[in-house]
Design an enzyme around this catalytic site. Sequence first.
Site, PDB file in Angstrom:
ATOM      1  N   ASP A   1     -24.933  47.818  25.134  1.00 50.75           N
ATOM      2  CA  ASP A   1     -24.169  46.751  24.469  1.00 50.75           C
ATOM      3  C   ASP A   1     -22.673  48.092  23.632  1.00 50.75           C
ATOM      4  O   ASP A   1     -23.811  48.845  23.887  1.00 50.75           O
ATOM      5  CB  ASP A   1     -24.245  46.181  23.537  1.00 50.75           C
ATOM      6  CG  ASP A   1     -23.612  45.481  22.532  1.00 50.75           C
ATOM      7  OD1 ASP A   1     -22.370  44.597  22.671  1.00 50.75           O
ATOM      8  OD2 ASP A   1     -24.648  45.907  21.458  1.00 50.75           O
TER       9      ASP A   1
ATOM     10  N   ASP B   1     -21.208  47.838  20.119  1.00 49.56           N
ATOM     11  CA  ASP B   1     -21.155  47.303  18.597  1.00 49.56           C
ATOM     12  C   ASP B   1     -22.944  47.314  18.112  1.00 49.56           C
ATOM     13  O   ASP B   1     -22.919  46.518  18.661  1.00 49.56           O
ATOM     14  CB  ASP B   1     -20.352  46.392  18.396  1.00 49.56           C
ATOM     15  CG  ASP B   1     -18.669  46.735  18.508  1.00 49.56           C
ATOM     16  OD1 ASP B   1     -18.026  47.769  17.544  1.00 49.56           O
ATOM     17  OD2 ASP B   1     -17.880  46.730  19.645  1.00 49.56           O
TER      18      ASP B   1
END
Length: 234
Positions: free
Chosen positions: A30, A32
Site C-alpha cells: 500500500d 499512504d
Amino acid sequence: MDTEPLPVPEGLPLGLDALAERTFDAVLFDMDGTLIDSGPVVVRSWMRWADEEGVDPALLAGMHGIPSAQIVERLLPADRWTSATQRIDDIEVSDTDGIVVLPGAREALAALPAGRAAIATSCTRPLATARAGATGLPVPGVVVTASDVERGKPDPAPYLLAAQRLGVDPARCLVVEDAPAGITAGRAAGAATLAVATTHRVGDLQAAAADAVVVDLSGVRLVADDHGVRVLPA
C-alpha cells in the site's frame, strides 16, 4: 478521516517469527500510511471537501484506505457522485504540503529487485503520481491505482491486479498495509499480510487478521535472492 498519528505501540512486533519462515515471490505495498505519511493532507483535504459538500465530517470516520469514489458513493446521492468525486480528487492532487516518507520505506523498496515489488494504492493515478513525486519516493515498475480497477479495497482487485502484472501468484505474495480495509483486501487476494501500526491501533489490525504487525517498515528487513523474498526482524 482517521489518520491522526498514534503513540508508538508496545509489544511489537507480533507474529513476525512465523512470517519470517516463509519465502515470497513479491511484496505488494500500500502507499499512504505504509510508504508515505500523508495523514495531515488527507484530513485537511477531506475536511475541506466535507464543508463544501455539506457532509458531517464525523461520517468520514473509518474510511481510511478506501478509494475516494467509494467514499463519495457512501455519503452522497447518486446524482452528485461524479462531481463530488472529481472535487475531492482535485483538492488532494493540489495539496501535497507536508507529505513525507515513512521510516524504513526507502530501504524496503531498495531491497527488492524489479519484478519483486509493486504498489497497490487507493489513490487515483494522478494523486499517486503527485504524492510520490512530492516525496521523491522511488516507485517500482508496477503501480496499481484506483484508476485501474472497478472496485478498490477492501475488494481484493487491486492486489490481484498487482500480482497479475508482476506475473506471480497472489498466494505467494506478501501484502504490506496500514489499514484494516487493505488487510482485508490482501487476505481476500490470498496473500500473507504484514500490518504497520502507523494509522490504526494494533487491536484493529489484529481484528482484520493481519498475519504480523510491526510499528513501521523500519522494524523489518527485506532480503531478496533467486528463491524469492524473506521478511526478517530488523
